[in-house]
Design a protein around this motif. Structure first.
Motif, PDB file in Angstrom:
ATOM      1  N   ALA A 163       6.030  56.662  19.386  1.00 50.73           N
ATOM      2  CA  ALA A 163       5.133  56.526  20.536  1.00 50.73           C
ATOM      3  C   ALA A 163       4.729  57.896  21.062  1.00 50.73           C
ATOM      4  O   ALA A 163       3.569  58.109  21.453  1.00 50.73           O
ATOM      5  N   THR A 164       5.672  58.825  21.081  1.00 48.86           N
ATOM      6  CA  THR A 164       5.379  60.181  21.570  1.00 48.86           C
ATOM      7  C   THR A 164       4.258  60.816  20.757  1.00 48.86           C
ATOM      8  O   THR A 164       3.338  61.441  21.300  1.00 48.86           O
ATOM      9  N   ARG A 165       4.302  60.631  19.449  1.00 45.37           N
ATOM     10  CA  ARG A 165       3.284  61.230  18.581  1.00 45.37           C
ATOM     11  C   ARG A 165       1.907  60.597  18.773  1.00 45.37           C
ATOM     12  O   ARG A 165       0.882  61.259  18.583  1.00 45.37           O
ATOM     13  N   ARG A 166       1.903  59.345  19.202  1.00 43.63           N
ATOM     14  CA  ARG A 166       0.621  58.637  19.339  1.00 43.63           C
ATOM     15  C   ARG A 166       0.052  58.666  20.751  1.00 43.63           C
ATOM     16  O   ARG A 166      -1.086  58.234  20.971  1.00 43.63           O
ATOM     17  N   LEU A 167       0.820  59.155  21.714  1.00 43.99           N
ATOM     18  CA  LEU A 167       0.370  59.128  23.108  1.00 43.99           C
ATOM     19  C   LEU A 167      -1.018  59.738  23.340  1.00 43.99           C
ATOM     20  O   LEU A 167      -1.797  59.195  24.139  1.00 43.99           O
ATOM     21  N   PRO A 168      -1.362  60.844  22.683  1.00 46.40           N
ATOM     22  CA  PRO A 168      -2.703  61.420  22.927  1.00 46.40           C
ATOM     23  C   PRO A 168      -3.852  60.460  22.600  1.00 46.40           C
ATOM     24  O   PRO A 168      -4.966  60.630  23.094  1.00 46.40           O
ATOM     25  N   GLN A 169      -3.570  59.452  21.775  1.00 50.02           N
ATOM     26  CA  GLN A 169      -4.624  58.502  21.401  1.00 50.02           C
ATOM     27  C   GLN A 169      -4.720  57.325  22.386  1.00 50.02           C
ATOM     28  O   GLN A 169      -5.646  56.534  22.313  1.00 50.02           O
ATOM     29  N   PHE A 170      -3.747  57.211  23.293  1.00 51.17           N
ATOM     30  CA  PHE A 170      -3.701  56.054  24.204  1.00 51.17           C
ATOM     31  C   PHE A 170      -4.805  56.146  25.251  1.00 51.17           C
ATOM     32  O   PHE A 170      -5.092  57.219  25.795  1.00 51.17           O
ATOM     33  N   GLU A 171      -5.394  54.993  25.541  1.00 49.12           N
ATOM     34  CA  GLU A 171      -6.312  54.867  26.668  1.00 49.12           C
ATOM     35  C   GLU A 171      -5.487  54.784  27.955  1.00 49.12           C
ATOM     36  O   GLU A 171      -4.260  54.593  27.915  1.00 49.12           O
ATOM     37  N   PRO A 172      -6.131  54.905  29.136  1.00 52.48           N
ATOM     38  CA  PRO A 172      -5.391  54.828  30.404  1.00 52.48           C
ATOM     39  C   PRO A 172      -4.488  53.595  30.522  1.00 52.48           C
ATOM     40  O   PRO A 172      -3.331  53.701  30.940  1.00 52.48           O
ATOM     41  N   GLN A 173      -5.014  52.435  30.146  1.00 53.75           N
ATOM     42  CA  GLN A 173      -4.196  51.221  30.246  1.00 53.75           C
ATOM     43  C   GLN A 173      -2.971  51.308  29.352  1.00 53.75           C
ATOM     44  O   GLN A 173      -1.879  50.877  29.718  1.00 53.75           O
ATOM     45  N   GLY A 174      -3.143  51.876  28.159  1.00 53.56           N
ATOM     46  CA  GLY A 174      -2.017  52.017  27.243  1.00 53.56           C
ATOM     47  C   GLY A 174      -0.952  52.943  27.795  1.00 53.56           C
ATOM     48  O   GLY A 174       0.256  52.679  27.668  1.00 53.56           O
ATOM     49  N   LEU A 175      -1.379  54.044  28.424  1.00 56.46           N
ATOM     50  CA  LEU A 175      -0.420  54.970  29.033  1.00 56.46           C
ATOM     51  C   LEU A 175       0.343  54.289  30.167  1.00 56.46           C
ATOM     52  O   LEU A 175       1.563  54.392  30.272  1.00 56.46           O
ATOM     53  N   SER A 176      -0.403  53.572  31.004  1.00 58.48           N
ATOM     54  CA  SER A 176       0.216  52.873  32.128  1.00 58.48           C
ATOM     55  C   SER A 176       1.169  51.784  31.648  1.00 58.48           C
ATOM     56  O   SER A 176       2.309  51.671  32.127  1.00 58.48           O
ATOM     57  N   ASN A 177       0.727  50.987  30.699  1.00 52.35           N
ATOM     58  CA  ASN A 177       1.546  49.882  30.192  1.00 52.35           C
ATOM     59  C   ASN A 177       2.804  50.369  29.479  1.00 52.35           C
ATOM     60  O   ASN A 177       3.856  49.727  29.539  1.00 52.35           O
ATOM     61  N   THR A 178       2.683  51.497  28.779  1.00 54.62           N
ATOM     62  CA  THR A 178       3.853  52.039  28.086  1.00 54.62           C
ATOM     63  C   THR A 178       4.935  52.432  29.080  1.00 54.62           C
ATOM     64  O   THR A 178       6.123  52.110  28.898  1.00 54.62           O
ATOM     65  N   LEU A 179       4.546  53.108  30.160  1.00 54.04           N
ATOM     66  CA  LEU A 179       5.528  53.503  31.166  1.00 54.04           C
ATOM     67  C   LEU A 179       6.107  52.276  31.857  1.00 54.04           C
ATOM     68  O   LEU A 179       7.310  52.212  32.146  1.00 54.04           O
ATOM     69  N   TRP A 180       5.243  51.291  32.095  1.00 61.11           N
ATOM     70  CA  TRP A 180       5.715  50.045  32.734  1.00 61.11           C
ATOM     71  C   TRP A 180       6.762  49.366  31.855  1.00 61.11           C
ATOM     72  O   TRP A 180       7.794  48.893  32.354  1.00 61.11           O
ATOM     73  N   ALA A 181       6.518  49.301  30.562  1.00 63.45           N
ATOM     74  CA  ALA A 181       7.454  48.637  29.653  1.00 63.45           C
ATOM     75  C   ALA A 181       8.804  49.352  29.639  1.00 63.45           C
ATOM     76  O   ALA A 181       9.864  48.719  29.680  1.00 63.45           O
ATOM     77  N   LEU A 182       8.774  50.678  29.590  1.00 66.14           N
ATOM     78  CA  LEU A 182      10.027  51.444  29.572  1.00 66.14           C
ATOM     79  C   LEU A 182      10.790  51.273  30.879  1.00 66.14           C
ATOM     80  O   LEU A 182      12.020  51.153  30.887  1.00 66.14           O
ATOM     81  N   ALA A 183      10.057  51.228  32.008  1.00 68.52           N
ATOM     82  CA  ALA A 183      10.708  51.034  33.305  1.00 68.52           C
ATOM     83  C   ALA A 183      11.300  49.635  33.402  1.00 68.52           C
ATOM     84  O   ALA A 183      12.411  49.435  33.905  1.00 68.52           O
TER      85      ALA A 183
END
Length: 385
Positions: A19-39
């Motif tokens: 996921a760390t390697r792919r983060l630059p490709q994430f759209e805003p929703q993807g960035l937000s949802n990823t943090l939400w899932a980890l939390a």
């Protein structure tokens, strides 16, 4: 809903690395949802992931919509992320996009700001301006969390509060135990007494008291005592339930509960006996305020237990240097009221009190003078002040 607990296994680490390697490709929703899932899954963030996520999120925050912004700050608060650059950029975007926040977005945002100790006047002003217009859309959890957050942040907005109590009265029966407890705690913390709300609150709370956990029970009685509200039916139900759940009370909960009972002038022998039994086992965990409040409450209620007093003295002598002026005066007053005479405690008390003479107010001095006379404490240096 129960939180998912995922262990930090090699698989999780591998997924996070990918996921760390792919983060630059994430759209805003993807960035937000990823943090939400980890939390949500309570997965600890490794440094590499957090650094990359923050870098990507700060760059793309202008593209975050209201849902993304709200979710991101809530997730950050759960994960303990207090990054200054992220928060500054988040505040800038949130203030601009606040009119588009839903009731859930608004509630989550203020709750997260309170958790992260964010103090921003412009954000607060924008939040209250929008929230007042949408309060009727707030559900029970959103109402409770919002007032709790405002109280935690020390923010009082009269127009918002008036609207909040008007709406909350109509929805109180939908509040669960935590929401009821947090709401009364918040009202007491802000010094707001709304008689119609209080009457409705006690009517609903009496029916749901058995659902209250230990913290919710202690917070509720503390709030009632702080506002000077006595409701005989509620009090009777509270003591009945609390006696069964006392083993679950923390040291702070025990102290708050006896303090509240004493403040309200409620004497329940069965509860007091159970309280003493539990408190003796946990006294070493009591902080200075809890120690002082507990002996003050015992003295006010006329509770004298030799075993408790002996343990209290032993623990308190070790922590007296951390007592503030009020705790010192209340403790000596309580000892005198209970006729507890312990030379070692008195000597330690005098030693600490002499270092804090300028901190005592008029009421403190009144208690001290009465207590020293009652206990026969004579100290030339102290008496000369």
């Amino acid at each position: 809903m129960a939180m998912l607990h995922v262990p930090a296994t090699e698989l999780v680490q591998e997924v996070m690395g990918a996921a760390t390697r792919r983060l630059p490709q994430f759209e805003p929703q993807g960035l937000s949802n990823t943090l939400w899932a980890l939390a949500t899954m309570e997965i600890p963030l490794d440094d590499a992931f957090l650094k990359e996520w923050l870098s990507c999120a700060v760059k793309k925050l202008p593209e975050f919509n209201a849902e993304d912004l709200s979710s991101t700050l809530l997730s950050a608060s759960k994960l303990g992320i207090e990054d200054e650059a992220l928060i500054a950029k988040w505040l800038s975007q949130a203030k601009r996009k606040m009119p588009g926040f839903t009731s859930q977005n608004l509630s989550n945002a203020l709750y997260a700001a309170a958790k992260l100790r964010i103090d921003d006047d412009a954000f607060n002003a924008a939040w209250f301006s929008v929230a007042k217009q949408k309060l009727f859309d707030f559900n029970a959890q959103e109402l409770s969390n919002s007032l709790w957050a405002a109280a935690t942040m020390g923010i009082k907005d009269e127009a918002f509060n008036a609207a909040w109590f008007s709406v909350a009265k109509q929805k109180l029966f939908d509040f669960n135990a935590q929401e009821l407890s947090n709401s009364l705690w918040a009202a007491a913390t802000m010094g707001i007494k709304d008689e119609a709300f209080n009457a409705a609150w006690f009517s609903v709370a009496k029916q749901k008291l058995f659902d209250f956990n230990a913290q919710e029970l202690s917070n509720s009685l503390w709030a009632a005592a702080t506002m000077g509200i006595k409701d005989e039916a509620f009090d009777a139900a509270w003591f009945s339930v609390a006696k069964q759940k006392l083993p679950e009370f923390t040291d702070q909960g025990l102290s708050m509960s006896l303090w509240a009972a004493a403040t309200l002038g409620i004497k329940d022998k069965a509860f007091n006996a159970a309280w003493l039994s539990m408190a003796k086992q946990k006294l070493l965990d009591f902080n200075p305020q809890s120690l002082s409040n507990s002996l003050w409450a015992a003295a006010t209620l006329g509770i004298k237990d030799d075993a408790f007093n002996a343990t209290w003295l032993s623990v308190t002598k070790q922590k007296l240097s951390d007592f503030n002026a009020q705790a010192l005066s209340d403790s000596l007053w309580a000892a005198a009221k209970l006729d507890i005479k312990d030379d070692a405690f008195n000597a330690a008390w005098l030693s600490v009190a002499k270092l804090k003479l300028r901190d005592f107010n008029v009421l403190d001095w009144s208690k001290i003078r009465w207590a020293t006379a009652k206990l026969g404490i004579v100290d030339k240096a102290f008496s000369a002040t």
